[in-house]
Design a protein around this motif. Structure first.
Motif, PDB file in Angstrom:
ATOM      1  N   LEU A 151     133.391 -53.371 -32.715  1.00  0.00           N
ATOM      2  CA  LEU A 151     133.039 -54.678 -33.286  1.00  0.00           C
ATOM      3  C   LEU A 151     131.713 -55.181 -32.709  1.00  0.00           C
ATOM      4  N   PRO A 152     130.691 -55.449 -33.558  1.00  0.00           N
ATOM      5  CA  PRO A 152     129.423 -55.914 -32.994  1.00  0.00           C
ATOM      6  C   PRO A 152     129.424 -57.418 -32.689  1.00  0.00           C
ATOM      7  N   ILE A 153     129.089 -57.737 -31.452  1.00  0.00           N
ATOM      8  CA  ILE A 153     128.844 -59.133 -31.069  1.00  0.00           C
ATOM      9  C   ILE A 153     127.339 -59.227 -30.863  1.00  0.00           C
ATOM     10  N   VAL A 154     126.681 -60.071 -31.658  1.00  0.00           N
ATOM     11  CA  VAL A 154     125.216 -60.072 -31.673  1.00  0.00           C
ATOM     12  C   VAL A 154     124.702 -61.456 -31.294  1.00  0.00           C
ATOM     13  N   THR A 155     123.805 -61.519 -30.313  1.00  0.00           N
ATOM     14  CA  THR A 155     123.113 -62.794 -30.088  1.00  0.00           C
ATOM     15  C   THR A 155     121.780 -62.728 -30.845  1.00  0.00           C
ATOM     16  N   ILE A 156     121.430 -63.842 -31.488  1.00  0.00           N
ATOM     17  CA  ILE A 156     120.271 -63.871 -32.376  1.00  0.00           C
ATOM     18  C   ILE A 156     119.271 -64.915 -31.892  1.00  0.00           C
TER      19      ILE A 156
ATOM     20  N   VAL B 123     137.592 -58.715 -38.942  1.00  0.00           N
ATOM     21  CA  VAL B 123     136.324 -59.345 -38.541  1.00  0.00           C
ATOM     22  C   VAL B 123     135.253 -58.261 -38.500  1.00  0.00           C
ATOM     23  N   GLY B 124     134.118 -58.521 -39.173  1.00  0.00           N
ATOM     24  CA  GLY B 124     133.049 -57.518 -39.226  1.00  0.00           C
ATOM     25  C   GLY B 124     132.005 -57.702 -38.148  1.00  0.00           C
ATOM     26  N   GLY B 125     131.965 -58.889 -37.533  1.00  0.00           N
ATOM     27  CA  GLY B 125     130.961 -59.127 -36.491  1.00  0.00           C
ATOM     28  C   GLY B 125     131.057 -60.559 -36.001  1.00  0.00           C
ATOM     29  N   VAL B 126     130.428 -60.807 -34.861  1.00  0.00           N
ATOM     30  CA  VAL B 126     130.392 -62.157 -34.281  1.00  0.00           C
ATOM     31  C   VAL B 126     128.934 -62.477 -33.980  1.00  0.00           C
ATOM     32  N   LEU B 127     128.446 -63.616 -34.454  1.00  0.00           N
ATOM     33  CA  LEU B 127     127.046 -63.998 -34.257  1.00  0.00           C
ATOM     34  C   LEU B 127     126.963 -65.255 -33.388  1.00  0.00           C
ATOM     35  N   ILE B 128     126.098 -65.186 -32.374  1.00  0.00           N
ATOM     36  CA  ILE B 128     125.967 -66.272 -31.395  1.00  0.00           C
ATOM     37  C   ILE B 128     124.472 -66.461 -31.132  1.00  0.00           C
ATOM     38  N   THR B 129     124.047 -67.686 -30.872  1.00  0.00           N
ATOM     39  CA  THR B 129     122.632 -67.929 -30.554  1.00  0.00           C
ATOM     40  C   THR B 129     122.249 -67.276 -29.236  1.00  0.00           C
ATOM     41  N   ALA B 130     121.042 -66.710 -29.179  1.00  0.00           N
ATOM     42  CA  ALA B 130     120.581 -66.054 -27.943  1.00  0.00           C
ATOM     43  C   ALA B 130     120.015 -67.083 -26.963  1.00  0.00           C
ATOM     44  N   SER B 131     120.838 -68.061 -26.617  1.00  0.00           N
ATOM     45  CA  SER B 131     120.457 -69.019 -25.569  1.00  0.00           C
ATOM     46  C   SER B 131     121.077 -68.521 -24.260  1.00  0.00           C
ATOM     47  N   ILE B 132     120.834 -69.222 -23.177  1.00  0.00           N
ATOM     48  CA  ILE B 132     121.418 -68.792 -21.894  1.00  0.00           C
ATOM     49  C   ILE B 132     122.950 -68.837 -21.994  1.00  0.00           C
ATOM     50  N   ALA B 133     123.486 -69.938 -22.518  1.00  0.00           N
ATOM     51  CA  ALA B 133     124.946 -70.040 -22.659  1.00  0.00           C
ATOM     52  C   ALA B 133     125.462 -69.043 -23.692  1.00  0.00           C
ATOM     53  N   GLY B 134     124.692 -68.849 -24.776  1.00  0.00           N
ATOM     54  CA  GLY B 134     125.127 -67.926 -25.833  1.00  0.00           C
ATOM     55  C   GLY B 134     125.230 -66.499 -25.334  1.00  0.00           C
ATOM     56  N   ARG B 135     124.273 -66.089 -24.508  1.00  0.00           N
ATOM     57  CA  ARG B 135     124.318 -64.725 -23.968  1.00  0.00           C
ATOM     58  C   ARG B 135     125.529 -64.538 -23.067  1.00  0.00           C
ATOM     59  N   GLU B 136     125.821 -65.560 -22.267  1.00  0.00           N
ATOM     60  CA  GLU B 136     126.974 -65.423 -21.372  1.00  0.00           C
ATOM     61  C   GLU B 136     128.280 -65.405 -22.176  1.00  0.00           C
ATOM     62  N   THR B 137     128.351 -66.250 -23.181  1.00  0.00           N
ATOM     63  CA  THR B 137     129.537 -66.270 -24.045  1.00  0.00           C
ATOM     64  C   THR B 137     129.742 -64.894 -24.676  1.00  0.00           C
ATOM     65  N   ALA B 138     128.653 -64.327 -25.209  1.00  0.00           N
ATOM     66  CA  ALA B 138     128.747 -63.034 -25.891  1.00  0.00           C
ATOM     67  C   ALA B 138     129.192 -61.939 -24.925  1.00  0.00           C
ATOM     68  N   ALA B 139     128.651 -61.949 -23.722  1.00  0.00           N
ATOM     69  CA  ALA B 139     129.013 -60.911 -22.743  1.00  0.00           C
ATOM     70  C   ALA B 139     130.495 -61.010 -22.374  1.00  0.00           C
ATOM     71  N   ARG B 140     130.957 -62.229 -22.120  1.00  0.00           N
ATOM     72  CA  ARG B 140     132.380 -62.409 -21.764  1.00  0.00           C
ATOM     73  C   ARG B 140     133.279 -61.995 -22.925  1.00  0.00           C
ATOM     74  N   LEU B 141     132.872 -62.365 -24.143  1.00  0.00           N
ATOM     75  CA  LEU B 141     133.707 -62.041 -25.308  1.00  0.00           C
ATOM     76  C   LEU B 141     133.772 -60.537 -25.534  1.00  0.00           C
ATOM     77  N   SER B 142     132.643 -59.853 -25.311  1.00  0.00           N
ATOM     78  CA  SER B 142     132.639 -58.405 -25.560  1.00  0.00           C
ATOM     79  C   SER B 142     133.590 -57.693 -24.601  1.00  0.00           C
ATOM     80  N   VAL B 143     133.681 -58.201 -23.358  1.00  0.00           N
ATOM     81  CA  VAL B 143     134.642 -57.606 -22.413  1.00  0.00           C
ATOM     82  C   VAL B 143     136.069 -57.892 -22.885  1.00  0.00           C
ATOM     83  N   ARG B 144     136.291 -59.140 -23.293  1.00  0.00           N
ATOM     84  CA  ARG B 144     137.644 -59.536 -23.684  1.00  0.00           C
ATOM     85  C   ARG B 144     138.130 -58.772 -24.922  1.00  0.00           C
ATOM     86  N   LEU B 145     137.213 -58.538 -25.878  1.00  0.00           N
ATOM     87  CA  LEU B 145     137.618 -57.874 -27.133  1.00  0.00           C
ATOM     88  C   LEU B 145     137.325 -56.377 -27.120  1.00  0.00           C
TER      89      LEU B 145
END
Ligand code: FAD
Length: 320
Positions: A148-153, A88-110
């Protein structure tokens, strides 16, 4: 090429426009792969549409509780998809309130890198480089993650489309019952009844500030928005004064937007407001104070009383 995982956004069984934007961004960086989480049946209903938007692979996580457990299912599904995908080269998530929280939790997990609120992405020899705004929009920075970059956009920041693909379905299992966040569940979701576009992904936004003076006068913002088919936004001062609903607030503590056109009426341009809108492609400011800071980022400005200027603008647009 590595797979770029995109978290699919959907509401009431329909894809939201940001999913296409994320898949277009993913296609620039590697193989676009969608991660779809929802109630049983969601995979069948959205597979063809995701292929048309360019997804080569669709990781489908279906569970009865998927719609009621806030961000937990998305984190579990992205985690499972990342493991199933291998490279996996990266993970892209929308920069919404839920998206930011999802990205933060995922970055800790991975144990992965996290870049928030990107407005552009490019693939370089050193990996994915994201363009983002920092310190309330005072600086534009280019950032890369060491892992691994997890990016909210930011919605509407990325344009273009990925070529349509024959999407391959891969089912992934997610164990939602084991998640501690299952203690919080959404019991009722109600969509705001409006014919206007969604604020975060709208291509045109008309926003009003304290200069409107009252809730009754705020109707002028809505009238101008309607002639453009635009979404309605507001400054925090307008929200605090109860001229409009809080979900319309644009800025540091509201939503961040990147429309093609942002028209600001009676908004001074505090840094906290600019943080949420200054990546708009064209900014128009109407303010009676020629020294209002928002003029510094305006492409077009009118110094004048909005109660005189805006009715004329509405007439002029209607007459076209
Ligand atoms: P004002 O600053 O009062 O400006 C009103 C403007 O209207 C003035 O420029 C005036 O010249 C103009 N005007 C008045 N009458 C007319 C007229 N008839 N015609 C034309 N122009 C007229 N703010 C946000 O917007 N979003 C946020 O997310 C946000 N988050 C914050 C977070 C923190 C931690 C803090 C401390 C503040 C935050 N703020 C936020 C508040 C921010 O600092 C400003 O107070 C707010 O943005 C001001 O809103 P405004 O421009 O509508 O009001």
């Amino acid at each position: 090429m590595p797979q770029i995982l995109v978290l699919v956004e959907h509401s009431q069984g329909k894809l939201t426009t940001v999913t296409g934007e994320l898949l277009a961004a993913a296609a620039r960086l590697g193989e676009p792969s969608a991660v779809l989480v929802g109630r049983p049946g969601i995979g069948d209903s959205l597979m063809a549409e995701l292929g048309a938007l360019g997804a080569l692979h669709v990781y489908v996580a279906e569970a009865d509780a998927a719609d009621t457990l806030l961000v937990t299912p998305a984190v579990a599904a992205l985690d499972a998809a990342a493991k199933a995908a291998g490279a996996v080269g990266g993970v892209l998530i929308t920069a919404s309130i839920a998206g930011r929280e999802t990205a933060a939790r995922l970055s800790v997990r991975l144990d992965a890198g996290l870049i928030n609120d990107a407005v552009d992405l490019e693939s370089t020899d050193g990996g994915i480089v994201a363009t983002m705004q920092a310190l309330g929009g005072a600086f534009t920075v280019r950032a890369a993650a060491k892992s691994l970059p997890i990016v909210t956009i930011r919605p509407h920041a990325i344009t273009g489309a990925a070529p349509a693909a024959e999407a391959q379905r891969i089912n992934v299992d997610v164990d939602l019952d084991a998640a501690p966040a299952a203690q919080i569940t959404a019991v009722h979701a109600e969509a705001t009844a409006t014919d206007r576009p969604d604020l975060m992904s709208a291509s045109v936004i008309v926003s009003g500030g304290r200069g409107l003076g009252s809730r009754e006068n705020f109707a002028l913002v809505e009238q101008l928005a309607d002639v453009f088919g635009a979404a309605v936004g507001a400054s925090r001062a307008a929200v605090d004064a109860d001229y409009c609903d809080h979900n319309m607030q644009v800025g540091q503590t509201g939503v961040t937007v990147s429309p093609d056109l942002y028209i600001a009426l009676g908004i001074s341009g505090a840094i906290q407001h600019r943080a949420g809108m200054q990546s708009a492609k064209t900014i128009v400011v109407i303010n009676k104070d020629a020294d209002a800071p928002l003029f510094e980022v305006a492409d077009f400005g009118v110094v004048g009383d909005l109660f005189t200027v805006v009715p004329q603008l509405i007439e002029a647009v209607r007459a076209r």
